[in-house]
Design a protein around this motif. Sequence first.
Motif, PDB file in Angstrom:
ATOM      1  N   LEU A  21      29.659 -26.307  54.186  1.00  0.00           N
ATOM      2  CA  LEU A  21      29.640 -25.152  55.077  1.00  0.00           C
ATOM      3  C   LEU A  21      28.199 -24.752  55.367  1.00  0.00           C
ATOM      4  O   LEU A  21      27.331 -24.898  54.514  1.00  0.00           O
ATOM      5  N   PRO A  34      31.903 -24.791  49.516  1.00  0.00           N
ATOM      6  CA  PRO A  34      32.690 -23.565  49.517  1.00  0.00           C
ATOM      7  C   PRO A  34      32.876 -23.024  48.104  1.00  0.00           C
ATOM      8  O   PRO A  34      32.939 -23.786  47.138  1.00  0.00           O
ATOM      9  N   ILE A  52      37.661 -20.134  48.348  1.00  0.00           N
ATOM     10  CA  ILE A  52      37.860 -21.199  49.335  1.00  0.00           C
ATOM     11  C   ILE A  52      38.862 -20.765  50.399  1.00  0.00           C
ATOM     12  O   ILE A  52      38.671 -21.036  51.583  1.00  0.00           O
ATOM     13  N   GLU A  55      36.925 -18.320  52.675  1.00  0.00           N
ATOM     14  CA  GLU A  55      35.868 -18.932  53.489  1.00  0.00           C
ATOM     15  C   GLU A  55      36.375 -19.967  54.487  1.00  0.00           C
ATOM     16  O   GLU A  55      35.764 -20.143  55.537  1.00  0.00           O
ATOM     17  N   THR A  56      37.479 -20.662  54.147  1.00  0.00           N
ATOM     18  CA  THR A  56      37.908 -21.790  54.987  1.00  0.00           C
ATOM     19  C   THR A  56      39.370 -21.743  55.412  1.00  0.00           C
ATOM     20  O   THR A  56      39.777 -22.546  56.242  1.00  0.00           O
ATOM     21  N   HIS A  98      30.217 -18.043  57.672  1.00  0.00           N
ATOM     22  CA  HIS A  98      29.743 -19.379  58.039  1.00  0.00           C
ATOM     23  C   HIS A  98      29.924 -19.619  59.534  1.00  0.00           C
ATOM     24  O   HIS A  98      30.867 -19.129  60.131  1.00  0.00           O
ATOM     25  N   TYR A 101      31.161 -26.091  59.917  1.00  0.00           N
ATOM     26  CA  TYR A 101      31.411 -26.928  58.747  1.00  0.00           C
ATOM     27  C   TYR A 101      31.356 -28.389  59.180  1.00  0.00           C
ATOM     28  O   TYR A 101      31.454 -28.705  60.369  1.00  0.00           O
TER      29      TYR A 101
END
Length: 134
Positions: A21, A34, A52, A55-56, A98, A101
């Motif tokens: 990221l 992450p 995680i 963030e994703t 972020h 990625y």
Amino acid sequence: MAQIHFSVKGLIIKDKKFLVLHKVSPRCEYFDLPGGKMKNNESAEETLQREILEETSLLIKPISVLHQWDFVNQDYLIMGIIYLCQPLTEEIQLSEEHDYYEWIPLNEESIQSLTPSLANAMSHLNLDNVKTIN
């Protein structure tokens, strides 16, 4: 006195590549794995899964601890561990933390694109063994 934080990072591998990221910052020249800092009453694996997901948007399964890492500056110390993770979902939606990625090859050259503390920790891994775990 410097603050001490505990953090976990996830090495998420898919098709012999790993997820990195990039933080939203004009000064950020490195990729990050992450993960993030532990909250009170959380286990390392709970922290990893929560961070995680935040963030994703990925759901992951922690497989094993790969290595420890640390980062020190004047104001704080971050001590952490890197987990090998299996992705359970595929669609990535990044948080506002972020801006993009990438899935990059799991090799020595790619590891050097990580923040120096993580690159140093991952340079101690036998990447061929890591590739075969997943």
